[in-house]
Scaffold this active site. Sequence first.
Site, PDB file in Angstrom:
ATOM      1  N   TYR A 123       0.878  -1.180   0.000  1.00  0.00           N
ATOM      2  CA  TYR A 123       0.000   0.000   0.000  1.00  0.00           C
ATOM      3  C   TYR A 123       0.914   1.229   0.000  1.00  0.00           C
ATOM      4  O   TYR A 123       0.859   2.055   0.891  1.00  0.00           O
ATOM      5  CB  TYR A 123      -0.833  -0.091   1.290  1.00  0.00           C
ATOM      6  CG  TYR A 123      -2.000   0.814   1.489  1.00  0.00           C
ATOM      7  CD1 TYR A 123      -3.019   0.913   0.553  1.00  0.00           C
ATOM      8  CD2 TYR A 123      -2.126   1.552   2.669  1.00  0.00           C
ATOM      9  CE1 TYR A 123      -4.122   1.724   0.798  1.00  0.00           C
ATOM     10  CE2 TYR A 123      -3.223   2.360   2.911  1.00  0.00           C
ATOM     11  CZ  TYR A 123      -4.216   2.438   1.959  1.00  0.00           C
ATOM     12  OH  TYR A 123      -5.317   3.234   2.200  1.00  0.00           O
ATOM     13  N   HIS A 128      -2.665   7.400  -3.265  1.00  0.00           N
ATOM     14  CA  HIS A 128      -3.709   6.380  -3.141  1.00  0.00           C
ATOM     15  C   HIS A 128      -4.109   6.200  -1.672  1.00  0.00           C
ATOM     16  O   HIS A 128      -5.301   6.168  -1.355  1.00  0.00           O
ATOM     17  CB  HIS A 128      -3.218   5.052  -3.719  1.00  0.00           C
ATOM     18  CG  HIS A 128      -4.160   3.912  -3.485  1.00  0.00           C
ATOM     19  ND1 HIS A 128      -5.346   3.771  -4.169  1.00  0.00           N
ATOM     20  CD2 HIS A 128      -4.103   2.869  -2.616  1.00  0.00           C
ATOM     21  CE1 HIS A 128      -5.970   2.686  -3.737  1.00  0.00           C
ATOM     22  NE2 HIS A 128      -5.249   2.123  -2.800  1.00  0.00           N
ATOM     23  N   ARG A 137     -12.473   6.719   5.550  1.00  0.00           N
ATOM     24  CA  ARG A 137     -12.442   7.185   6.933  1.00  0.00           C
ATOM     25  C   ARG A 137     -12.675   8.685   7.006  1.00  0.00           C
ATOM     26  O   ARG A 137     -13.813   9.137   6.935  1.00  0.00           O
ATOM     27  CB  ARG A 137     -11.098   6.788   7.584  1.00  0.00           C
ATOM     28  CG  ARG A 137     -10.978   5.282   7.847  1.00  0.00           C
ATOM     29  CD  ARG A 137      -9.671   4.914   8.543  1.00  0.00           C
ATOM     30  NE  ARG A 137      -8.517   5.226   7.720  1.00  0.00           N
ATOM     31  CZ  ARG A 137      -8.014   4.416   6.780  1.00  0.00           C
ATOM     32  NH1 ARG A 137      -8.551   3.242   6.565  1.00  0.00           N
ATOM     33  NH2 ARG A 137      -6.971   4.770   6.067  1.00  0.00           N
ATOM     34  N   GLU A 194      -6.881  -2.265  -9.383  1.00  0.00           N
ATOM     35  CA  GLU A 194      -5.791  -1.517  -8.777  1.00  0.00           C
ATOM     36  C   GLU A 194      -4.582  -1.671  -9.696  1.00  0.00           C
ATOM     37  O   GLU A 194      -4.104  -2.789  -9.924  1.00  0.00           O
ATOM     38  CB  GLU A 194      -5.486  -2.003  -7.352  1.00  0.00           C
ATOM     39  CG  GLU A 194      -6.600  -1.613  -6.385  1.00  0.00           C
ATOM     40  CD  GLU A 194      -6.240  -1.796  -4.914  1.00  0.00           C
ATOM     41  OE1 GLU A 194      -5.264  -2.515  -4.612  1.00  0.00           O
ATOM     42  OE2 GLU A 194      -6.959  -1.217  -4.073  1.00  0.00           O
ATOM     43  N   GLU A 196      -0.939  -1.766 -10.397  1.00  0.00           N
ATOM     44  CA  GLU A 196       0.248  -2.005  -9.568  1.00  0.00           C
ATOM     45  C   GLU A 196       1.365  -2.624 -10.404  1.00  0.00           C
ATOM     46  O   GLU A 196       1.141  -3.154 -11.482  1.00  0.00           O
ATOM     47  CB  GLU A 196      -0.078  -2.970  -8.407  1.00  0.00           C
ATOM     48  CG  GLU A 196      -1.243  -2.499  -7.531  1.00  0.00           C
ATOM     49  CD  GLU A 196      -1.376  -3.254  -6.213  1.00  0.00           C
ATOM     50  OE1 GLU A 196      -0.364  -3.815  -5.739  1.00  0.00           O
ATOM     51  OE2 GLU A 196      -2.496  -3.272  -5.679  1.00  0.00           O
ATOM     52  N   ASP A 228      -4.620  -5.753  -9.102  1.00  0.00           N
ATOM     53  CA  ASP A 228      -5.186  -6.277  -7.849  1.00  0.00           C
ATOM     54  C   ASP A 228      -6.683  -5.951  -7.837  1.00  0.00           C
ATOM     55  O   ASP A 228      -7.130  -5.019  -7.191  1.00  0.00           O
ATOM     56  CB  ASP A 228      -4.452  -5.626  -6.671  1.00  0.00           C
ATOM     57  CG  ASP A 228      -5.013  -6.052  -5.332  1.00  0.00           C
ATOM     58  OD1 ASP A 228      -5.585  -7.150  -5.247  1.00  0.00           O
ATOM     59  OD2 ASP A 228      -4.890  -5.266  -4.364  1.00  0.00           O
ATOM     60  N   ARG A 232     -15.019  -3.419  -3.803  1.00  0.00           N
ATOM     61  CA  ARG A 232     -15.039  -2.349  -2.791  1.00  0.00           C
ATOM     62  C   ARG A 232     -16.164  -2.493  -1.778  1.00  0.00           C
ATOM     63  O   ARG A 232     -16.011  -2.091  -0.623  1.00  0.00           O
ATOM     64  CB  ARG A 232     -15.150  -0.987  -3.474  1.00  0.00           C
ATOM     65  CG  ARG A 232     -14.018  -0.662  -4.425  1.00  0.00           C
ATOM     66  CD  ARG A 232     -12.685  -0.651  -3.719  1.00  0.00           C
ATOM     67  NE  ARG A 232     -11.595  -0.345  -4.655  1.00  0.00           N
ATOM     68  CZ  ARG A 232     -10.318  -0.533  -4.381  1.00  0.00           C
ATOM     69  NH1 ARG A 232      -9.948  -1.046  -3.212  1.00  0.00           N
ATOM     70  NH2 ARG A 232      -9.398  -0.236  -5.270  1.00  0.00           N
ATOM     71  N   GLN A 235     -15.158  -5.190   0.574  1.00  0.00           N
ATOM     72  CA  GLN A 235     -14.036  -4.644   1.366  1.00  0.00           C
ATOM     73  C   GLN A 235     -14.538  -3.727   2.488  1.00  0.00           C
ATOM     74  O   GLN A 235     -14.086  -3.808   3.629  1.00  0.00           O
ATOM     75  CB  GLN A 235     -13.101  -3.879   0.429  1.00  0.00           C
ATOM     76  CG  GLN A 235     -11.821  -3.378   1.091  1.00  0.00           C
ATOM     77  CD  GLN A 235     -10.904  -2.667   0.097  1.00  0.00           C
ATOM     78  OE1 GLN A 235     -11.202  -2.565  -1.091  1.00  0.00           O
ATOM     79  NE2 GLN A 235      -9.777  -2.181   0.576  1.00  0.00           N
ATOM     80  N   TYR A 239     -13.312  -5.186   6.202  1.00  0.00           N
ATOM     81  CA  TYR A 239     -11.877  -4.904   6.360  1.00  0.00           C
ATOM     82  C   TYR A 239     -11.418  -4.560   7.775  1.00  0.00           C
ATOM     83  O   TYR A 239     -10.218  -4.653   8.060  1.00  0.00           O
ATOM     84  CB  TYR A 239     -11.435  -3.819   5.376  1.00  0.00           C
ATOM     85  CG  TYR A 239     -11.570  -2.392   5.850  1.00  0.00           C
ATOM     86  CD1 TYR A 239     -10.429  -1.665   6.212  1.00  0.00           C
ATOM     87  CD2 TYR A 239     -12.806  -1.780   5.929  1.00  0.00           C
ATOM     88  CE1 TYR A 239     -10.546  -0.348   6.635  1.00  0.00           C
ATOM     89  CE2 TYR A 239     -12.929  -0.478   6.346  1.00  0.00           C
ATOM     90  CZ  TYR A 239     -11.798   0.243   6.700  1.00  0.00           C
ATOM     91  OH  TYR A 239     -11.912   1.526   7.123  1.00  0.00           O
ATOM     92  N   LYS A 248     -10.296  -9.197  -2.057  1.00  0.00           N
ATOM     93  CA  LYS A 248      -9.121  -9.244  -2.924  1.00  0.00           C
ATOM     94  C   LYS A 248      -8.766 -10.673  -3.328  1.00  0.00           C
ATOM     95  O   LYS A 248      -7.803 -10.879  -4.055  1.00  0.00           O
ATOM     96  CB  LYS A 248      -7.917  -8.667  -2.172  1.00  0.00           C
ATOM     97  CG  LYS A 248      -8.140  -7.302  -1.557  1.00  0.00           C
ATOM     98  CD  LYS A 248      -7.859  -6.216  -2.549  1.00  0.00           C
ATOM     99  CE  LYS A 248      -7.717  -4.880  -1.837  1.00  0.00           C
ATOM    100  NZ  LYS A 248      -7.230  -3.855  -2.769  1.00  0.00           N
ATOM    101  N   THR A 252      -6.227 -11.951  -9.177  1.00  0.00           N
ATOM    102  CA  THR A 252      -5.149 -10.974  -9.375  1.00  0.00           C
ATOM    103  C   THR A 252      -4.526 -11.320 -10.718  1.00  0.00           C
ATOM    104  O   THR A 252      -4.163 -12.474 -10.938  1.00  0.00           O
ATOM    105  CB  THR A 252      -4.086 -11.101  -8.258  1.00  0.00           C
ATOM    106  OG1 THR A 252      -4.717 -10.942  -6.985  1.00  0.00           O
ATOM    107  CG2 THR A 252      -2.995 -10.048  -8.420  1.00  0.00           C
ATOM    108  N   THR A 344      -1.368   0.329  -5.014  1.00  0.00           N
ATOM    109  CA  THR A 344      -1.956   1.055  -6.145  1.00  0.00           C
ATOM    110  C   THR A 344      -1.140   2.294  -6.468  1.00  0.00           C
ATOM    111  O   THR A 344      -0.781   3.064  -5.575  1.00  0.00           O
ATOM    112  CB  THR A 344      -3.403   1.454  -5.812  1.00  0.00           C
ATOM    113  OG1 THR A 344      -4.105   0.298  -5.392  1.00  0.00           O
ATOM    114  CG2 THR A 344      -4.092   2.056  -7.026  1.00  0.00           C
ATOM    115  N   GLU A 358     -10.990   5.884  -6.819  1.00  0.00           N
ATOM    116  CA  GLU A 358     -10.459   7.247  -6.771  1.00  0.00           C
ATOM    117  C   GLU A 358     -10.922   8.077  -7.967  1.00  0.00           C
ATOM    118  O   GLU A 358     -11.281   9.245  -7.818  1.00  0.00           O
ATOM    119  CB  GLU A 358      -8.924   7.199  -6.737  1.00  0.00           C
ATOM    120  CG  GLU A 358      -8.374   6.506  -5.499  1.00  0.00           C
ATOM    121  CD  GLU A 358      -6.918   6.125  -5.704  1.00  0.00           C
ATOM    122  OE1 GLU A 358      -6.050   6.957  -5.405  1.00  0.00           O
ATOM    123  OE2 GLU A 358      -6.648   5.003  -6.171  1.00  0.00           O
TER     124      GLU A 358
HETATM  125 MN    MN Z   1      -3.637  -3.561  -3.905  1.00  0.00          MN
END
Ligand code: MN
Length: 411
Positions: A123, A128, A137, A194, A196, A228, A232, A235, A239, A248, A252, A344, A358
């Site tokens: 992460y 991101h 949050r 994601e 990556e 990835d 959402r 998640q 999470y 997740k 992948t 990400t 995002e």
């Molecule tokens: Mn990821």
Amino acid sequence: MTDLIRSWVDSANDAQCPFPVNNLPFGVFSAGDTPRCAVAIGDHVLDLAALQSAGILPDHGFDQPALNTFMEKGKGVWDAVRQTLTDALREGAQTDVLRDALHDMDAVTMHMPFTVAEYTDFYAGRQHAFNVGSLFRDPANALPPNWLHIPIGYNGRASTVVVSGTDFHRPKGQLKGPQVEMPHFGACKRLDIELEMGAVVGTPTKMGTSVSVDEADDMIFGYVLLNDWSARDIQAWEYQPLGPFQAKAFATTISPWVVTKAALHAFRCDTPPREKELLPHIKDTGPMLYDIDLSVTMTPKGGAPTQICKTNYNTMYYSAAQQLAHHASSGCAMRTGDLLGSGTISGPDKGMFGSLLEMTWGGKDPMTLTGGETRTFIEDGDTLALHGHAQGDGYRIGFGPCVGAILPAND
Ligand code: MN
């Protein structure tokens, strides 16, 4: 910056070709027969099992359907094989044996390039982490207090890492809207990508030992593009407090060619400036990130592709070498074939965000594709593709495709 090394394989000399002699990424292919190891050169693949049986290459397990035997042998062997292949593919070096070992890339099937031992996802993209922290949050405390000190990660699933071109069904899981009391089980409605990079571990470590950042860098065989895929809505409910789990675990995707650390050497760059000094075990010891241009396209079924993101790997806060050194620092054994997702990769501006979460700001700000359709998250039939290359002077080091299409959820 190095120059293009010209090849007797003409297509490898084109400035736009992702696979010049300078690259020589490793993969596993078949041509209606047994999967075996290869390198990409121009618009061909070069059969390494054929070169091994002709005595041009030593026996490093190139006749096997995975690169793991070669990967565990370490940097000395990787560099020697790279030198042999570079010399064999240079202009003027062609022989009948070499010509017979070439296959048209269009005519072969690519397989998983290595057996994934374990998959860990990090992460390490600051933008991101800030964006997700703001959405999940609180914008005032978006970046967790540990984030500037440790590469945060979770242990993912190796069992569902698949090669580019593998389509899969929309995942299902336990979902709960904010306004209802009870969760329900159903198809994910907020399916995301994601963007990556994946670092591929070559040489292993023993349980109970640690490695320096420099040693960790030498353990890395190469890099792939990595998507990835993320659910959402699953998640958001699952999470806390232990991080992503089923959100997740379903898929992948990686690109079929592992671009070696040696091929990327000319494109090394530093991590961004730090506001908190890192602890000694993960301190930067030199440029270990890479300048790799990245983009994402989305294509609805029967439609045209739209580029939805353009960014660069050089924005990451932690390099894969730092992540690997941190991973082993507790005494955790690292294995040949371990895959480390970078996190990400989101640049500072909206067009540089590496996830739909995002780009559409949690689904509140839909985007319009070239065909006029709008999207917040992925719909059934959509194809998502990651693209990446390092741009040299008159040549490029490409990664090949990292593509997947979404099929409807199973009943
Ligand atoms: Mn990821």
